[in-house]
Design an enzyme around this catalytic site. Structure first.
Site, PDB file in Angstrom:
ATOM      1  N   GLU A 165       0.483  -0.953  -0.295  1.00 40.67           N
ATOM      2  CA  GLU A 165       0.251   0.031   0.462  1.00 40.67           C
ATOM      3  C   GLU A 165       1.271   0.902   0.409  1.00 40.67           C
ATOM      4  OE1 GLU A 165       0.080  -2.671   2.127  1.00 40.67           O
ATOM      5  OE2 GLU A 165      -1.769  -2.705   3.255  1.00 40.67           O
ATOM      6  N   GLU A 168      12.352 -35.101   8.785  1.00 41.52           N
ATOM      7  CA  GLU A 168      12.965 -36.470   8.004  1.00 41.52           C
ATOM      8  C   GLU A 168      13.790 -36.882   9.480  1.00 41.52           C
ATOM      9  OE1 GLU A 168      15.150 -36.979   4.560  1.00 41.52           O
ATOM     10  OE2 GLU A 168      15.094 -34.900   4.257  1.00 41.52           O
ATOM     11  N   ARG A 223      19.639 -31.847  -3.401  1.00 43.96           N
ATOM     12  CA  ARG A 223      20.737 -31.971  -4.958  1.00 43.96           C
ATOM     13  C   ARG A 223      19.645 -32.395  -5.773  1.00 43.96           C
ATOM     14  NH1 ARG A 223      22.390 -34.290  -0.691  1.00 43.96           N
ATOM     15  NH2 ARG A 223      22.270 -36.361  -0.801  1.00 43.96           N
TER      16      ARG A 223
END
Length: 337
Positions: free
Chosen positions: A55, A270, A210
């Site tokens: 804005e 993980e 990768r």
């Protein structure tokens, strides 16, 4: 001015918003300033932390008299707090705009409330224009802002009998090359990848994304290690292109809130069975990404540990979202019901 004109201006504001950075603390926001006759006077978008919000960027293109009585169309409710920049709601009030049109309310605990501030100043406020489209566009940022934590995807790779490693702990490789490439694609698409200190000490992962030849991809997730044990100075994760975030805690909600405050919107976990089970038990997994290989290992090394499920009636049912074949392997995507 018609709703159709508001919608057209909002769609253009959404196109402007897409020019901003997709990652970081701030959302991608676009703004368009319309004259009382509906002509475009100025436009702007947020270019990143510390720069003017959309804005204000649009207002800066105008002479003060041009902004008076104008309509500002913006994808997100104008903010109502002072951070690196001042509150946009006050900037719009000071500029003398006549109307503000926005799509989605700002859910931030500190930044929300701009619409009410504008109304108290006598400015006409219209909300909800193209809200569904903007919700989709800002989905990751909105989730993190609403829940004060990132969207968590928990990933593991397992044999058909649910084992993530052989009896001696070896796990390379359960799945094939195509599945492993997909994991790197998922890492690249995430803001951060998290493992526990146990995984760092046992497997020494790099947590990089990768390509097929082992090359580092241009976009990398932030590596995160969670746990009370120290991360060795020579750990592979310390050679990651991005500085590792080490969270010395077992408090998962607090850790996730810290990550959200650092601009992490999507987190790819993980973890080993202990930490993975802690995420599941705490109800902090939003999506499961499970790779299954057509092999059998047997033994005790399962993907998850105890989840507190004492009987079949207490099982944690999931909704199946997708099943994808990756050569001989499967990628199963599921979400909590």
């Amino acid at each position: 001015m018609t709703q159709q004109r508001f919608a057209a201006a909002m769609r253009h504001a959404l196109e402007l918003a897409a020019r901003g950075p997709a990652r970081g603390v701030n959302p991608r926001v676009g703004a368009v300033v319309l004259s009382p006759a509906g002509e475009v006077l100025a436009e702007g978008w947020h270019r990143g932390a510390g720069t003017p919000h959309a804005e204000v960027a649009a207002l800066e293109e105008l002479d003060p008299q041009q902004a008076a009585g104008s309509t500002v169309v913006v994808t997100l409710e104008p903010c109502n707090h002072t951070g690196r920049t001042g509150p946009c709601a006050q900037a719009l009030i000071d500029a003398g705009v006549g109307r503000v049109v926005y799509a989605v309310a700002d859910p931030g605990r500190r930044s929300g409330g701009g619409a009410e501030r504008l109304r108290r100043a006598g400015i006409d406020v219209v909300s909800g224009v193209l809200a569904d489209e903007v919700e989709v566009f800002l989905d990751d940022w909105l989730f993190a802002a609403r829940h004060a934590r990132p969207y968590v995807t928990l990933k593991w790779a397992a044999s058909l009998d649910g084992r993530t490693a052989a009896a001696d702990g070896s796990s390379r490789w359960i799945t094939g090359e195509t599945a492993r490439r997909r994991v790197h694609e998922q890492r690249r698409a995430s803001d951060a990848v998290l493992v526990g200190t146990g995984t760092v000490l046992a497997d020494d992962p790099s947590l990089t994304a990768r390509g097929p030849a082992g090359e580092l991809l241009p976009e990398q997730p932030v590596p995160v290690v969670l746990g009370e044990r120290a991360v060795p100075d020579d750990a592979a994760v310390r050679r990651h292109p991005k500085p590792v975030i080490v969270l010395r805690t077992r408090d998962l909600p607090a850790a996730l809130e810290q990550l959200q405050q650092r601009g992490i919107r999507t987190l790819y976990v993980e973890a080993g069975p202990t930490l993975a089970s802690a995420f599941v038990t705490a109800g902090l997994v939003d999506e499961f990404s499970v790779y299954l290989a057509p092999t059998l290992l047997g033994g005790p090394r399962t993907a998850l540990a105890d989840l507190g499920v004492a009987s079949i009636d207490e099982q944690r049912r999931l909704s199946l979202i997708d099943v994808e074949r990756l050569d001989d392997d499967l990628l199963i995507t599921a979400r909590p019901r």
